[in-house]
Design a protein around this motif. Structure first.
Motif, PDB file in Angstrom:
ATOM      1  N   ALA A 127     -92.564 -44.031  38.334  1.00 51.76           N
ATOM      2  CA  ALA A 127     -91.347 -44.029  39.009  1.00 51.76           C
ATOM      3  C   ALA A 127     -90.879 -45.377  39.487  1.00 51.76           C
ATOM      4  CB  ALA A 127     -91.566 -43.029  40.447  1.00 51.76           C
ATOM      5  N   ASN A 128     -91.919 -46.181  39.106  1.00 54.69           N
ATOM      6  CA  ASN A 128     -91.794 -47.643  39.475  1.00 54.69           C
ATOM      7  C   ASN A 128     -91.322 -48.033  40.893  1.00 54.69           C
ATOM      8  OD1 ASN A 128     -91.331 -50.564  38.789  1.00 54.69           O
ATOM      9  ND2 ASN A 128     -89.296 -50.495  38.418  1.00 54.69           N
ATOM     10  N   VAL A 129     -92.254 -47.220  41.794  1.00 50.75           N
ATOM     11  CA  VAL A 129     -92.205 -47.516  43.202  1.00 50.75           C
ATOM     12  C   VAL A 129     -93.392 -48.032  43.776  1.00 50.75           C
ATOM     13  CG1 VAL A 129     -90.571 -45.472  43.348  1.00 50.75           C
ATOM     14  CG2 VAL A 129     -92.901 -45.070  43.388  1.00 50.75           C
ATOM     15  N   PRO A 130     -93.462 -48.687  44.740  1.00 48.10           N
ATOM     16  CA  PRO A 130     -94.534 -49.095  45.608  1.00 48.10           C
ATOM     17  C   PRO A 130     -95.283 -48.146  46.182  1.00 48.10           C
ATOM     18  CG  PRO A 130     -92.633 -49.741  46.928  1.00 48.10           C
ATOM     19  CD  PRO A 130     -92.221 -48.995  45.830  1.00 48.10           C
ATOM     20  N   VAL A 131     -96.686 -48.380  46.726  1.00 48.87           N
ATOM     21  CA  VAL A 131     -97.580 -47.405  47.347  1.00 48.87           C
ATOM     22  C   VAL A 131     -97.659 -47.986  48.841  1.00 48.87           C
ATOM     23  CG1 VAL A 131     -99.756 -46.571  47.534  1.00 48.87           C
ATOM     24  CG2 VAL A 131     -98.968 -47.135  45.157  1.00 48.87           C
ATOM     25  N   VAL A 132     -97.356 -47.005  49.883  1.00 49.36           N
ATOM     26  CA  VAL A 132     -97.680 -47.508  51.226  1.00 49.36           C
ATOM     27  C   VAL A 132     -99.026 -46.690  51.420  1.00 49.36           C
ATOM     28  CG1 VAL A 132     -96.824 -47.263  53.446  1.00 49.36           C
ATOM     29  CG2 VAL A 132     -95.231 -47.954  51.654  1.00 49.36           C
ATOM     30  N   MET A 133    -100.082 -47.402  52.142  1.00 47.16           N
ATOM     31  CA  MET A 133    -101.262 -46.929  52.747  1.00 47.16           C
ATOM     32  C   MET A 133    -101.292 -46.447  54.183  1.00 47.16           C
ATOM     33  SD  MET A 133    -103.802 -49.664  50.467  1.00 47.16           S
ATOM     34  CE  MET A 133    -102.556 -51.069  50.924  1.00 47.16           C
ATOM     35  N   PHE A 134    -101.667 -45.276  54.373  1.00 46.87           N
ATOM     36  CA  PHE A 134    -101.679 -44.578  55.602  1.00 46.87           C
ATOM     37  C   PHE A 134    -103.069 -44.341  55.825  1.00 46.87           C
ATOM     38  CE2 PHE A 134    -101.232 -40.661  58.199  1.00 46.87           C
ATOM     39  CZ  PHE A 134    -100.077 -40.914  58.896  1.00 46.87           C
ATOM     40  N   ALA A 135    -103.545 -44.791  56.936  1.00 46.46           N
ATOM     41  CA  ALA A 135    -104.897 -44.378  57.379  1.00 46.46           C
ATOM     42  C   ALA A 135    -105.067 -43.320  58.490  1.00 46.46           C
ATOM     43  CB  ALA A 135    -105.764 -45.671  57.400  1.00 46.46           C
ATOM     44  N   PHE A 136    -105.772 -42.452  58.503  1.00 51.68           N
ATOM     45  CA  PHE A 136    -106.225 -41.806  59.529  1.00 51.68           C
ATOM     46  C   PHE A 136    -107.605 -42.555  60.383  1.00 51.68           C
ATOM     47  CE2 PHE A 136    -104.413 -38.778  56.712  1.00 51.68           C
ATOM     48  CZ  PHE A 136    -103.540 -38.110  57.605  1.00 51.68           C
ATOM     49  N   ASP A 137    -107.399 -43.464  61.282  1.00 59.07           N
ATOM     50  CA  ASP A 137    -108.453 -44.007  62.122  1.00 59.07           C
ATOM     51  C   ASP A 137    -109.070 -43.180  63.347  1.00 59.07           C
ATOM     52  OD1 ASP A 137    -110.212 -45.518  63.152  1.00 59.07           O
ATOM     53  OD2 ASP A 137    -108.857 -47.238  63.458  1.00 59.07           O
ATOM     54  N   ARG A 142    -106.005 -44.236  65.793  1.00 58.71           N
ATOM     55  CA  ARG A 142    -104.880 -44.852  65.410  1.00 58.71           C
ATOM     56  C   ARG A 142    -104.299 -44.432  63.913  1.00 58.71           C
ATOM     57  NH1 ARG A 142    -106.460 -50.731  65.036  1.00 58.71           N
ATOM     58  NH2 ARG A 142    -108.089 -49.945  63.701  1.00 58.71           N
ATOM     59  N   ILE A 143    -103.177 -44.497  63.730  1.00 58.63           N
ATOM     60  CA  ILE A 143    -102.772 -44.410  62.407  1.00 58.63           C
ATOM     61  C   ILE A 143    -102.151 -45.680  62.061  1.00 58.63           C
ATOM     62  CG2 ILE A 143    -100.351 -43.496  61.019  1.00 58.63           C
ATOM     63  CD1 ILE A 143    -102.517 -41.261  61.608  1.00 58.63           C
ATOM     64  N   ILE A 144    -102.844 -46.104  60.929  1.00 55.97           N
ATOM     65  CA  ILE A 144    -102.358 -47.675  60.362  1.00 55.97           C
ATOM     66  C   ILE A 144    -101.887 -47.664  59.040  1.00 55.97           C
ATOM     67  CG2 ILE A 144    -103.687 -49.782  59.570  1.00 55.97           C
ATOM     68  CD1 ILE A 144    -106.118 -48.701  61.153  1.00 55.97           C
ATOM     69  N   ILE A 145    -100.445 -48.075  59.245  1.00 53.03           N
ATOM     70  CA  ILE A 145     -99.694 -48.154  58.081  1.00 53.03           C
ATOM     71  C   ILE A 145     -99.399 -49.565  57.366  1.00 53.03           C
ATOM     72  CG2 ILE A 145     -97.245 -47.557  57.159  1.00 53.03           C
ATOM     73  CD1 ILE A 145     -97.106 -45.878  59.641  1.00 53.03           C
ATOM     74  N   ALA A 146     -99.769 -49.684  56.063  1.00 48.64           N
ATOM     75  CA  ALA A 146     -99.893 -50.908  55.420  1.00 48.64           C
ATOM     76  C   ALA A 146     -98.436 -51.227  55.017  1.00 48.64           C
ATOM     77  CB  ALA A 146    -100.949 -50.871  54.237  1.00 48.64           C
ATOM     78  N   PRO A 147     -97.988 -52.642  54.573  1.00 48.76           N
ATOM     79  CA  PRO A 147     -96.676 -52.689  53.993  1.00 48.76           C
ATOM     80  C   PRO A 147     -96.732 -52.214  52.673  1.00 48.76           C
ATOM     81  CG  PRO A 147     -97.692 -54.856  55.232  1.00 48.76           C
ATOM     82  CD  PRO A 147     -98.618 -53.894  55.073  1.00 48.76           C
ATOM     83  N   PRO A 148     -95.374 -52.124  52.003  1.00 45.71           N
ATOM     84  CA  PRO A 148     -95.717 -51.539  50.624  1.00 45.71           C
ATOM     85  C   PRO A 148     -96.382 -52.591  49.649  1.00 45.71           C
ATOM     86  CG  PRO A 148     -93.248 -51.786  51.407  1.00 45.71           C
ATOM     87  CD  PRO A 148     -94.331 -52.420  52.611  1.00 45.71           C
ATOM     88  N   TYR A 149     -97.220 -51.781  48.936  1.00 46.56           N
ATOM     89  CA  TYR A 149     -97.851 -52.734  47.710  1.00 46.56           C
ATOM     90  C   TYR A 149     -97.119 -52.382  46.404  1.00 46.56           C
ATOM     91  CZ  TYR A 149    -101.874 -54.303  45.107  1.00 46.56           C
ATOM     92  OH  TYR A 149    -102.551 -54.779  43.874  1.00 46.56           O
ATOM     93  N   TYR A 150     -96.829 -53.467  45.921  1.00 46.50           N
ATOM     94  CA  TYR A 150     -96.340 -53.191  44.490  1.00 46.50           C
ATOM     95  C   TYR A 150     -97.256 -53.510  43.233  1.00 46.50           C
ATOM     96  CZ  TYR A 150     -91.832 -53.497  46.655  1.00 46.50           C
ATOM     97  OH  TYR A 150     -90.831 -53.085  47.588  1.00 46.50           O
ATOM     98  N   LEU A 151     -97.487 -52.103  42.564  1.00 42.27           N
ATOM     99  CA  LEU A 151     -98.629 -52.351  41.617  1.00 42.27           C
ATOM    100  C   LEU A 151     -98.332 -53.365  40.329  1.00 42.27           C
ATOM    101  CD1 LEU A 151     -98.558 -48.307  40.784  1.00 42.27           C
ATOM    102  CD2 LEU A 151     -99.978 -49.752  42.292  1.00 42.27           C
ATOM    103  N   THR A 152     -99.480 -53.864  39.981  1.00 43.65           N
ATOM    104  CA  THR A 152     -99.671 -54.918  38.657  1.00 43.65           C
ATOM    105  C   THR A 152     -99.865 -54.335  37.793  1.00 43.65           C
ATOM    106  OG1 THR A 152    -101.959 -55.538  39.051  1.00 43.65           O
ATOM    107  CG2 THR A 152    -100.475 -56.408  40.639  1.00 43.65           C
ATOM    108  N   GLU A 153     -99.879 -54.982  36.515  1.00 46.24           N
ATOM    109  CA  GLU A 153    -100.511 -54.620  35.366  1.00 46.24           C
ATOM    110  C   GLU A 153    -102.078 -54.399  35.274  1.00 46.24           C
ATOM    111  OE1 GLU A 153     -98.252 -53.319  33.003  1.00 46.24           O
ATOM    112  OE2 GLU A 153     -96.858 -53.792  34.408  1.00 46.24           O
ATOM    113  N   ASP A 154    -102.769 -54.639  36.306  1.00 48.28           N
ATOM    114  CA  ASP A 154    -104.106 -54.691  36.394  1.00 48.28           C
ATOM    115  C   ASP A 154    -104.627 -53.497  37.480  1.00 48.28           C
ATOM    116  OD1 ASP A 154    -106.965 -55.050  36.715  1.00 48.28           O
ATOM    117  OD2 ASP A 154    -106.780 -57.208  37.197  1.00 48.28           O
ATOM    118  N   MET A 155    -105.071 -52.136  36.701  1.00 47.97           N
ATOM    119  CA  MET A 155    -105.138 -51.258  37.394  1.00 47.97           C
ATOM    120  C   MET A 155    -106.451 -51.368  38.279  1.00 47.97           C
ATOM    121  SD  MET A 155    -105.773 -47.355  36.176  1.00 47.97           S
ATOM    122  CE  MET A 155    -105.898 -45.983  37.276  1.00 47.97           C
ATOM    123  N   ASN A 156    -107.393 -51.874  37.590  1.00 51.34           N
ATOM    124  CA  ASN A 156    -108.686 -52.224  38.394  1.00 51.34           C
ATOM    125  C   ASN A 156    -108.252 -53.086  39.946  1.00 51.34           C
ATOM    126  OD1 ASN A 156    -110.474 -50.854  36.777  1.00 51.34           O
ATOM    127  ND2 ASN A 156    -110.294 -52.520  35.400  1.00 51.34           N
TER     128      ASN A 156
END
Length: 188
Positions: A127-137, A142-156
């Motif tokens: 979909a060519n969209v970023p991933v936002v991480m959401f943690a259940f601490d 706490r709910i921790i929400i990270a800034p958007p992460y844009y995928l690279t060409e390196d999956m690892n």
């Protein structure tokens, strides 16, 4: 707002970070997913922040008597018994909507797993969209929400970025959560 009152005052949770309101499309990954408590906490957090985020769930959740509730909360049923390409179907949902944010669990279950599912990755990539991480601490409520992460060409490298974010997060049942060490090969 009643959700904010319940989330903060009654349950004592707080939110660190925020969903990007300027972005209309992204995949949200929520972890650790170790308890039935994760869902109501996530709904309360989402309502507190005020950003519409959809989710998918197994089709049995959407049957009577409570199916209407899950639909009203923004859910869509997924039939796990069919062998259709769910990633392509979800990418199509992103393409069909001007605004679509989808929450998924990278673990795919509340049971302990040693490998994360990668459907979220391929959905975001397709979909060519970023991933936002959401943690259940749960340890610190706490709910921790990270800034958007844009995928690279390196999956690892991308997967290692996600693993590192969640490494020290403690879920409701810590014994059921494990973060894979490091991604070195193609992830399934």
């Amino acid at each position: 707002m009643i959700s904010k009152f319940i989330f903060q005052k009654i349950l004592g949770w707080k939110i660190v970070g925020d969903f990007p309101k300027e972005l209309k499309k992204y995949v949200v990954i929520g972890a650790p997913h170790t308890s039935w408590k994760d869902f109501p906490i996530a709904i309360l957090a989402r309502n507190t922040i005020g950003v519409k985020i959809n989710f998918i769930g197994k089709a049995s959740l959407f049957k009577p008597p409570f199916g209407f509730l899950f639909k009203a909360l923004g859910g869509a049923p997924v039939d796990r018994s069919k062998s259709s390409n769910k990633v392509d179907a979800i990418v199509a949902l992103f393409n069909e909507h001007d605004e679509f944010r989808l929450a998924l669990s990278p673990e795919g279950t509340r049971d302990k797993v040693t490998e994360w599912k990668t459907g979220f990755y391929y959905i975001a990539k397709g979909a060519n969209v970023p991933v936002v991480m959401f943690a259940f601490d749960f340890k610190n409520k706490r709910i921790i929400i990270a800034p958007p992460y844009y995928l690279t060409e390196d999956m690892n490298a991308d997967m290692n970025h996600f693993y590192d974010f969640y490494r020290d997060i403690q879920g409701a049942k810590p014994e059921l959560f494990s973060v894979p060490e490091k991604s070195k090969t193609s992830v399934k």
